[in-house]
Design a protein around this motif. Structure first.
Motif, PDB file in Angstrom:
ATOM      1  N   SER A 102       0.851  -1.178   0.000  1.00  0.00           N
ATOM      2  CA  SER A 102       0.000   0.000   0.000  1.00  0.00           C
ATOM      3  C   SER A 102       0.892   1.235   0.000  1.00  0.00           C
ATOM      4  CB  SER A 102      -0.918  -0.020   1.217  1.00  0.00           C
ATOM      5  OG  SER A 102      -1.792  -1.137   1.131  1.00  0.00           O
ATOM      6  N   SER A 103       0.318   2.366  -0.372  1.00  0.00           N
ATOM      7  CA  SER A 103       1.120   3.577  -0.493  1.00  0.00           C
ATOM      8  C   SER A 103       0.313   4.796  -0.073  1.00  0.00           C
ATOM      9  CB  SER A 103       1.595   3.738  -1.947  1.00  0.00           C
ATOM     10  OG  SER A 103       0.497   3.893  -2.814  1.00  0.00           O
ATOM     11  N   THR A 104       0.958   5.934  -0.125  1.00  0.00           N
ATOM     12  CA  THR A 104       0.309   7.207   0.132  1.00  0.00           C
ATOM     13  C   THR A 104       0.338   7.999  -1.169  1.00  0.00           C
ATOM     14  OG1 THR A 104       1.064   7.164   2.415  1.00  0.00           O
ATOM     15  CG2 THR A 104       0.350   9.291   1.553  1.00  0.00           C
ATOM     16  N   HIS A 105      -0.819   8.518  -1.547  1.00  0.00           N
ATOM     17  CA  HIS A 105      -0.968   9.258  -2.797  1.00  0.00           C
ATOM     18  C   HIS A 105      -0.985  10.747  -2.472  1.00  0.00           C
ATOM     19  CE1 HIS A 105      -2.451   9.367  -7.017  1.00  0.00           C
ATOM     20  NE2 HIS A 105      -2.965  10.518  -6.622  1.00  0.00           N
ATOM     21  N   LEU A 106      -0.124  11.512  -3.145  1.00  0.00           N
ATOM     22  CA  LEU A 106      -0.078  12.955  -2.946  1.00  0.00           C
ATOM     23  C   LEU A 106      -0.532  13.652  -4.221  1.00  0.00           C
ATOM     24  CD1 LEU A 106       3.440  13.341  -1.261  1.00  0.00           C
ATOM     25  CD2 LEU A 106       1.218  13.117  -0.143  1.00  0.00           C
ATOM     26  N   PHE A 107      -1.640  14.377  -4.156  1.00  0.00           N
ATOM     27  CA  PHE A 107      -2.035  15.248  -5.258  1.00  0.00           C
ATOM     28  C   PHE A 107      -1.394  16.604  -5.003  1.00  0.00           C
ATOM     29  CE2 PHE A 107      -5.828  12.576  -6.298  1.00  0.00           C
ATOM     30  CZ  PHE A 107      -5.574  12.461  -7.661  1.00  0.00           C
ATOM     31  N   VAL A 108      -0.668  17.107  -5.986  1.00  0.00           N
ATOM     32  CA  VAL A 108       0.032  18.385  -5.862  1.00  0.00           C
ATOM     33  C   VAL A 108      -0.198  19.217  -7.122  1.00  0.00           C
ATOM     34  CG1 VAL A 108       1.812  17.453  -4.317  1.00  0.00           C
ATOM     35  CG2 VAL A 108       2.185  17.413  -6.789  1.00  0.00           C
ATOM     36  N   ALA A 109       0.062  20.517  -7.032  1.00  0.00           N
ATOM     37  CA  ALA A 109      -0.141  21.405  -8.172  1.00  0.00           C
ATOM     38  C   ALA A 109       0.878  21.153  -9.279  1.00  0.00           C
ATOM     39  CB  ALA A 109      -0.079  22.861  -7.722  1.00  0.00           C
ATOM     40  N   ASP A 110       2.095  20.727  -8.922  1.00  0.00           N
ATOM     41  CA  ASP A 110       3.156  20.505  -9.910  1.00  0.00           C
ATOM     42  C   ASP A 110       3.899  19.217  -9.554  1.00  0.00           C
ATOM     43  OD1 ASP A 110       5.465  20.499 -11.518  1.00  0.00           O
ATOM     44  OD2 ASP A 110       5.809  22.653 -11.282  1.00  0.00           O
ATOM     45  N   ALA A 111       3.487  18.120 -10.182  1.00  0.00           N
ATOM     46  CA  ALA A 111       4.068  16.810  -9.872  1.00  0.00           C
ATOM     47  C   ALA A 111       5.566  16.779 -10.163  1.00  0.00           C
ATOM     48  CB  ALA A 111       3.359  15.710 -10.657  1.00  0.00           C
ATOM     49  N   ASP A 112       6.003  17.406 -11.241  1.00  0.00           N
ATOM     50  CA  ASP A 112       7.424  17.361 -11.579  1.00  0.00           C
ATOM     51  C   ASP A 112       8.284  18.086 -10.549  1.00  0.00           C
ATOM     52  OD1 ASP A 112       7.549  15.868 -14.186  1.00  0.00           O
ATOM     53  OD2 ASP A 112       6.119  17.431 -14.739  1.00  0.00           O
ATOM     54  N   ALA A 113       7.808  19.210 -10.044  1.00  0.00           N
ATOM     55  CA  ALA A 113       8.558  19.936  -9.018  1.00  0.00           C
ATOM     56  C   ALA A 113       8.592  19.138  -7.712  1.00  0.00           C
ATOM     57  CB  ALA A 113       7.936  21.317  -8.781  1.00  0.00           C
ATOM     58  N   ALA A 114       7.461  18.549  -7.325  1.00  0.00           N
ATOM     59  CA  ALA A 114       7.412  17.733  -6.108  1.00  0.00           C
ATOM     60  C   ALA A 114       8.303  16.501  -6.252  1.00  0.00           C
ATOM     61  CB  ALA A 114       5.969  17.322  -5.804  1.00  0.00           C
ATOM     62  N   TRP A 115       8.310  15.914  -7.446  1.00  0.00           N
ATOM     63  CA  TRP A 115       9.137  14.749  -7.752  1.00  0.00           C
ATOM     64  C   TRP A 115      10.614  15.082  -7.547  1.00  0.00           C
ATOM     65  CZ3 TRP A 115       7.752   9.833  -8.937  1.00  0.00           C
ATOM     66  CH2 TRP A 115       8.689   9.011  -9.557  1.00  0.00           C
ATOM     67  N   LYS A 116      11.055  16.196  -8.145  1.00  0.00           N
ATOM     68  CA  LYS A 116      12.455  16.620  -8.032  1.00  0.00           C
ATOM     69  C   LYS A 116      12.826  16.885  -6.576  1.00  0.00           C
ATOM     70  CE  LYS A 116      15.845  20.022  -9.650  1.00  0.00           C
ATOM     71  NZ  LYS A 116      16.624  19.833  -8.455  1.00  0.00           N
ATOM     72  N   ARG A 117      11.943  17.548  -5.864  1.00  0.00           N
ATOM     73  CA  ARG A 117      12.215  17.852  -4.452  1.00  0.00           C
ATOM     74  C   ARG A 117      12.418  16.561  -3.655  1.00  0.00           C
ATOM     75  NH1 ARG A 117       8.270  21.294  -0.365  1.00  0.00           N
ATOM     76  NH2 ARG A 117       9.494  20.890   1.492  1.00  0.00           N
ATOM     77  N   ALA A 118      11.553  15.562  -3.871  1.00  0.00           N
ATOM     78  CA  ALA A 118      11.666  14.297  -3.146  1.00  0.00           C
ATOM     79  C   ALA A 118      12.942  13.547  -3.527  1.00  0.00           C
ATOM     80  CB  ALA A 118      10.432  13.435  -3.392  1.00  0.00           C
ATOM     81  N   LEU A 119      13.277  13.536  -4.826  1.00  0.00           N
ATOM     82  CA  LEU A 119      14.520  12.885  -5.252  1.00  0.00           C
ATOM     83  C   LEU A 119      15.733  13.572  -4.635  1.00  0.00           C
ATOM     84  CD1 LEU A 119      13.847  12.129  -9.036  1.00  0.00           C
ATOM     85  CD2 LEU A 119      13.959  10.485  -7.144  1.00  0.00           C
ATOM     86  N   ASP A 120      15.715  14.915  -4.636  1.00  0.00           N
ATOM     87  CA  ASP A 120      16.820  15.672  -4.034  1.00  0.00           C
ATOM     88  C   ASP A 120      16.966  15.369  -2.550  1.00  0.00           C
ATOM     89  OD1 ASP A 120      17.334  16.802  -6.515  1.00  0.00           O
ATOM     90  OD2 ASP A 120      16.433  18.757  -6.024  1.00  0.00           O
ATOM     91  N   ALA A 121      15.856  15.021  -1.898  1.00  0.00           N
ATOM     92  CA  ALA A 121      15.879  14.706  -0.465  1.00  0.00           C
ATOM     93  C   ALA A 121      16.316  13.261  -0.198  1.00  0.00           C
ATOM     94  CB  ALA A 121      14.502  14.950   0.146  1.00  0.00           C
ATOM     95  N   GLY A 122      16.447  12.439  -1.260  1.00  0.00           N
ATOM     96  CA  GLY A 122      16.927  11.077  -1.077  1.00  0.00           C
ATOM     97  C   GLY A 122      15.958   9.971  -1.447  1.00  0.00           C
ATOM     98  N   ALA A 123      14.768  10.317  -1.943  1.00  0.00           N
ATOM     99  CA  ALA A 123      13.823   9.283  -2.385  1.00  0.00           C
ATOM    100  C   ALA A 123      14.387   8.581  -3.617  1.00  0.00           C
ATOM    101  CB  ALA A 123      12.471   9.908  -2.714  1.00  0.00           C
ATOM    102  N   THR A 124      13.910   7.357  -3.853  1.00  0.00           N
ATOM    103  CA  THR A 124      14.320   6.609  -5.040  1.00  0.00           C
ATOM    104  C   THR A 124      13.096   6.318  -5.904  1.00  0.00           C
ATOM    105  OG1 THR A 124      14.118   4.501  -3.868  1.00  0.00           O
ATOM    106  CG2 THR A 124      16.298   5.546  -3.888  1.00  0.00           C
ATOM    107  N   VAL A 125      13.320   6.134  -7.193  1.00  0.00           N
ATOM    108  CA  VAL A 125      12.231   5.920  -8.145  1.00  0.00           C
ATOM    109  C   VAL A 125      11.751   4.472  -8.084  1.00  0.00           C
ATOM    110  CG1 VAL A 125      11.582   5.936 -10.584  1.00  0.00           C
ATOM    111  CG2 VAL A 125      13.082   7.731  -9.679  1.00  0.00           C
ATOM    112  N   ALA A 126      10.456   4.291  -7.838  1.00  0.00           N
ATOM    113  CA  ALA A 126       9.836   2.975  -7.900  1.00  0.00           C
ATOM    114  C   ALA A 126       9.084   2.818  -9.226  1.00  0.00           C
ATOM    115  CB  ALA A 126       8.875   2.773  -6.731  1.00  0.00           C
TER     116      ALA A 126
END
Length: 148
Positions: A74-98
């Motif tokens: 299961s996961s958590t779904h985040l609706f955001v105004a700009d998915a690409d910006a949120a994506w980059k921010r999370a990757l920069d913080a250390g998240a990995t691509v699933a």
């Protein structure tokens, strides 16, 4: 034509997504136990539920049968105004691509990240409003192309 809202009507920023075996029975249980109302259902291979949307009070829950990928949690779904910006921010913080971010057949720009603790985070911006029939057809077409 009206403008598409980045966060669809009726959703908040955070929505739980349950990937479970026995989705149909779970939906019936959530209706009886918590007064859930089924708002949408999309069927996949063999009639399995690949997507369902429930409402409990003012909150949404999304769920699907653990058929497409039984190992997916299961996961958590985040609706955001700009998915690409949120994506980059999370990757920069250390998240990995699933699952890489991309425009998806159901009308969202969507991708899935994992954090260091094993949690999955889906990030999405809603881009195209679709009727249930349009979404089912798009899903059917996707499944046909996926099977090739």
């Amino acid at each position: 034509m009206s403008q598409v809202k980045a966060i669809p009507e009726g959703f908040g920023t955070v929505t739980p997504v349950l990937n479970i075996k026995g989705a149909d029975a779970a939906i019936e249980f959530y209706k009886k136990a918590f007064g859930a109302e089924e708002k949408a259902r999309m069927l996949g291979p063999g009639g399995s539920i690949i997507y369902a949307e429930l409402r409990i009070g003012d909150s949404a829950i999304m769920l699907g049968e653990a058929v497409m990928n039984p190992a997916t949690q299961s996961s958590t779904h985040l609706f955001v105004a700009d998915a690409d910006a949120a994506w980059k921010r999370a990757l920069d913080a250390g998240a990995t691509v699933a699952m890489p971010i991309a425009d998806q057949f159901w009308g969202d720009r969507y991708g899935v990240l994992a954090d260091a603790w094993g949690n999955r985070w889906a990030i999405a911006t809603h881009k195209v409003d679709m009727t249930p029939a349009q979404m089912q057809k798009a899903g059917d077409d996707f499944m046909k192309s996926f099977a090739k």
